[in-house]
Motif scaffolding. Structure first.
Motif, PDB file in Angstrom:
ATOM      1  N   SER A 163       0.830  -1.207   0.000  1.00 44.46           N
ATOM      2  CA  SER A 163       0.000   0.000   0.000  1.00 44.46           C
ATOM      3  C   SER A 163       0.862   1.254   0.000  1.00 44.46           C
ATOM      4  N   HIS A 216       0.926   4.753  -2.324  1.00 44.41           N
ATOM      5  CA  HIS A 216       0.302   5.942  -1.731  1.00 44.41           C
ATOM      6  C   HIS A 216       1.250   6.663  -0.784  1.00 44.41           C
ATOM      7  N   THR A 217       1.020   7.962  -0.680  1.00 44.46           N
ATOM      8  CA  THR A 217       1.655   8.782   0.335  1.00 44.46           C
ATOM      9  C   THR A 217       0.593   9.762   0.818  1.00 44.46           C
ATOM     10  N   ASP A 218       0.894  10.543   1.835  1.00 43.98           N
ATOM     11  CA  ASP A 218      -0.110  11.496   2.304  1.00 43.98           C
ATOM     12  C   ASP A 218       0.423  12.924   2.253  1.00 43.98           C
ATOM     13  N   TYR A 243      -1.763  14.192  -7.563  1.00 46.73           N
ATOM     14  CA  TYR A 243      -2.901  14.539  -6.708  1.00 46.73           C
ATOM     15  C   TYR A 243      -4.001  15.160  -7.553  1.00 46.73           C
ATOM     16  N   ALA A 273      -5.563   8.892  -9.331  1.00 47.19           N
ATOM     17  CA  ALA A 273      -5.361   7.463  -9.592  1.00 47.19           C
ATOM     18  C   ALA A 273      -5.355   7.195 -11.095  1.00 47.19           C
ATOM     19  N   LYS A 320       3.332   7.436  -7.329  1.00 47.53           N
ATOM     20  CA  LYS A 320       2.511   7.276  -6.130  1.00 47.53           C
ATOM     21  C   LYS A 320       1.383   8.296  -6.204  1.00 47.53           C
ATOM     22  N   GLU A 321       0.320   8.015  -5.474  1.00 44.21           N
ATOM     23  CA  GLU A 321      -0.808   8.945  -5.360  1.00 44.21           C
ATOM     24  C   GLU A 321      -0.773   9.592  -3.981  1.00 44.21           C
ATOM     25  N   LEU A 360      -2.699  10.773  -1.114  1.00 43.24           N
ATOM     26  CA  LEU A 360      -4.036  10.628  -0.545  1.00 43.24           C
ATOM     27  C   LEU A 360      -4.498  11.945   0.071  1.00 43.24           C
TER      28      LEU A 360
END
Length: 158
Positions: free
Chosen positions: A27, A31-33, A93, A103, A117-118, A120
């Motif tokens: 995961s 993904h990153t935040d 993003y 995505a 990466k997306e 989040l």
């Protein structure tokens, strides 16, 4: 009857620690935040990735993350080669949790050979967490929303 058979949380047993570690590692590969992206961009030097805003020109003009590259999802196949270095990882993003534009752009970029990466939370959570954003009026910053980021704290402890 045991708690595991009546409790909806435990109705399906948790994965083994090894399975859980593999799942969460995978995961995090995708993904990153916003907090991690903000910290990487704020650190001295090259963050090691390029941040890509995948929204429309109207959304970009309304506000965007400083330093982001504007590449709307629909233009990825045509413009990615001109705007992005295939050797540099990409973080995409869009608006926020209710938008899948990041995505879809990440899929298009991965198909073209980019490592991606997306982020989040998207632009919505960038602003809600109190990070600076650029608008037609210049750089702005709103107070952090206490439901998305700790108030009076530099790090969420995540």
């Amino acid at each position: 009857m045991s708690a595991a058979t009546t409790n909806p949380v435990l109705l399906v047993a948790p994965a083994s620690p090894a399975e859980a570690a593999a799942h969460f590692r995978a995961s995090l590969a995708f993904h990153t935040d916003v907090s991690d992206v903000a910290a990487a961009l704020a650190a001295d030097g090259d963050p090691g990735f390029v941040l890509v805003d995948t929204r429309s020109i109207e959304a970009w003009d309304q506000g965007h993350v400083p330093g982001a590259v504007h590449l709307p999802t629909a233009l990825v196949p045509v413009e990615a080669g001109r705007l992005l270095d295939p050797a540099v990882p990409v973080v995409t993003y869009c608006w926020g949790p209710g938008c899948d534009g990041a995505a879809r752009a990440a899929l298009a970029l991965a198909t073209l050979g980019y490592r991606v990466k997306e982020m989040l939370g998207g632009y919505e959570y960038w602003v809600r967490e109190g990070f600076a954003h650029e608008t037609g009026r210049g750089v702005e910053r709103r107070p952090a929303d206490p439901l998305t980021a700790p108030v009076d704290a530099a790090d969420c402890g995540c």
